[in-house]
Write an enzyme that holds these catalytic residues in place. Structure first.
Site, short mmCIF file in Angstrom:
data_model
loop_
_atom_site.label_atom_id
_atom_site.label_comp_id
_atom_site.label_asym_id
_atom_site.label_seq_id
_atom_site.Cartn_x
_atom_site.Cartn_y
_atom_site.Cartn_z
N HIS A 412 0.81 -1.22 0.00
CA HIS A 412 0.00 0.00 0.00
C HIS A 412 0.84 1.27 0.00
O HIS A 412 0.30 2.37 -0.14
CB HIS A 412 -0.96 0.00 1.19
CG HIS A 412 -2.36 0.39 0.82
ND1 HIS A 412 -2.64 1.39 -0.08
CD2 HIS A 412 -3.56 -0.08 1.23
CE1 HIS A 412 -3.95 1.52 -0.21
NE2 HIS A 412 -4.53 0.62 0.56
N ASP A 416 -2.56 1.68 -4.74
CA ASP A 416 -3.85 1.90 -4.10
C ASP A 416 -4.89 0.97 -4.71
O ASP A 416 -4.68 0.38 -5.78
CB ASP A 416 -4.28 3.35 -4.25
CG ASP A 416 -3.34 4.31 -3.53
OD1 ASP A 416 -2.96 3.99 -2.39
OD2 ASP A 416 -2.99 5.35 -4.11
#
Length: 442
Positions: A412, A416
């Protein structure tokens, strides 16, 4: 006669150290050039170190189970010849003398095994021992070694660290200093530096009658270290998408027999998935990236790592330029790489350069899983089992279809959910449109 040195080789582009897992020779053995000398383990590959010379083994500088930096001397060989060769390879005693003469904090000028600056003449320590002693403030002069010839090993230091009784130079000096006279007020004791952070002790697991203790192999340790690093450094997120691959299954099943007879190897479902992923990565290059601290590196080449398991280890060979290969070409590479893994012929070069990993967890019957990212890549895709399930079609009718789950773990920091969702949608679209009419194998 000349003494030649064999050093720890660099077994990968980002490999900085290796562990001697097993010596294949002993002192006094005669070896030829290219004969294997030792098995070396890194966090990426296990490999044999070949001899660069023909001669007789003079000294095994490194010890089994110890870790050495790339370029450190691990073995010396006595070869026939002299003159210039002998001058280029200084004798052990000369190398040690040079190291002894080096000022405190300076690197020894000779490339022999490291020598502690304050060690008695002739005492040599491995890089792993020196590193541990410096990290934990251990005075090596106060440690009794259990290795060959009384040499201090990493295991010796780990026992001391786990016990918490650290022999420091300050403690030794305090113990040997004369006691102050009774008539004088005792001087305040010098403040000791805070004890270094201790390594977490191994869990105390009770062993009951009938239990089997299985030693952790070097390969298992390397896998554990890499997976732990990935989970600690990369914040993992996870997403899944189901795909209707009925047309793909029909197409592959209709040509697999002819393909095997013509090409000599199997046309697996996995080859179709790798090709679809490679195509989607070309359209979504953000996925083909790596975290580099203050920047993100978006890789130009699309090199697909594939996980291949043996009975006790996991290897991740790489299909280079997968986007430029046909389904047949990918199928051939999958077959060849898997064969090399299972026969122990996989090279370190064949495990380097991967930019994205596709794991065929479906081969074990899995239908849903959460993969750990292959560090330093930014994502891994798990291809699960193809199973027949009743599905409600667009016309409201129920039909039995071949369905598969694609499970994606992502870093992350780099990616995304939006871009990963679009990437998976594209992979899904490619797979659901794979058919005899739309897809060519060659």
């Amino acid at each position: 006669m000349a003494i030649e040195q064999i050093k720890m080789p660099q077994l990968g582009e980002s490999v900085t150290e290796g562990t001697i897992s097993k010596w294949l020779v002993s002192v006094g053995d005669k070896v030829n050039k290219y004969d294997p000398l030792a098995e070396v383990m890194t966090d990426k590959v296990n490999a044999e170190v070949p001899s660069s010379f023909s001669g007789v083994i003079k000294e095994l500088v490194a010890e089994e189970g110890e870790t050495y930096e790339v370029g450190q001397v691990i073995l010396t060989i006595e070869t026939e010849g002299g003159g210039e060769a002998a001058q280029e390879a200084p004798s052990e005693s000369k190398a040690e003398d040079k190291a002894q003469a080096a000022p405190s904090g300076a690197a020894p000028s000779a490339p022999a095994a490291p020598v502690q600056a304050d060690a008695p003449k002739g005492v040599r320590y491995s890089p792993a021992v020196l590193k541990l002693s410096q990290e934990h403030g251990i005075d090596l002069n106060q440690v009794t070694g259990t290795g060959g010839g009384g040499r201090i090993t990493r295991k010796d230091l780990m026992k001391i660290i786990e016990s918490g009784d650290i022999p420091t130079a300050a403690a030794a000096a305090a113990a040997s200093a004369p006691a102050p006279e009774k008539t004088e007020a005792p001087a305040p004791a010098p403040s000791q530096p805070a004890a270094p952070k201790q390594a977490a002790p191994a869990p105390n697991v009770p062993v009951m009658p009938g239990d089997v203790e299985i030693p952790v192999t070097g390969v298992r340790k390397a896998i554990a270290a890499n997976m732990l690093r990935s989970k600690h450094e990369a914040p993992h997120a996870w997403t899944m998408m189901e795909v209707d691959v009925t047309n793909l299954v029909e197409y592959r099943n209709s040509i697999k027999g002819e393909f095997k007879q013509k090409e000599g190897f199997n046309l697996t479902f996995f080859a179709f998935f790798v090709k679809a992923v490679a195509q989607a990565l070309k359209e979504f290059p953000q996925i083909n990236s790596m975290w580099a601290g203050d920047k993100i590196i978006q890789k130009k080449d699309i090199n697909i790592s594939i996980a291949v398991a043996t009975d006790d280890a996991l290897f991740v060979p790489v299909i280079k330029a997968a986007d430029e290969k046909t389904i047949k070409g990918i199928a051939r590479e999958i077959n060849d790489l898997a064969l090399k893994v299972r026969t122990g012929k996989l090279t370190s070069a064949e495990m380097q350069g991967g930019t994205f990993t596709v794991n065929n967890t479906g081969s074990f019957g899995s239908v849903q899983s959460m993969g750990i990212i292959n560090y330093p890549q930014a994502a891994i895709l798990q291809v699960e089992s193809i199973v027949k399930r009743p599905v409600v079609m667009n016309n409201g009718m129920i039909a039995v279809r071949d369905m598969v789950n694609l499970c994606m773990s992502l870093d992350h920091r780099v990616l995304d959910g939006l871009v990963c969702g679009r990437f998976l949608q594209r992979v899904k679209e490619i797979l659901e449109n794979t058919s005899k009419e739309n897809t060519t194998i060659y």
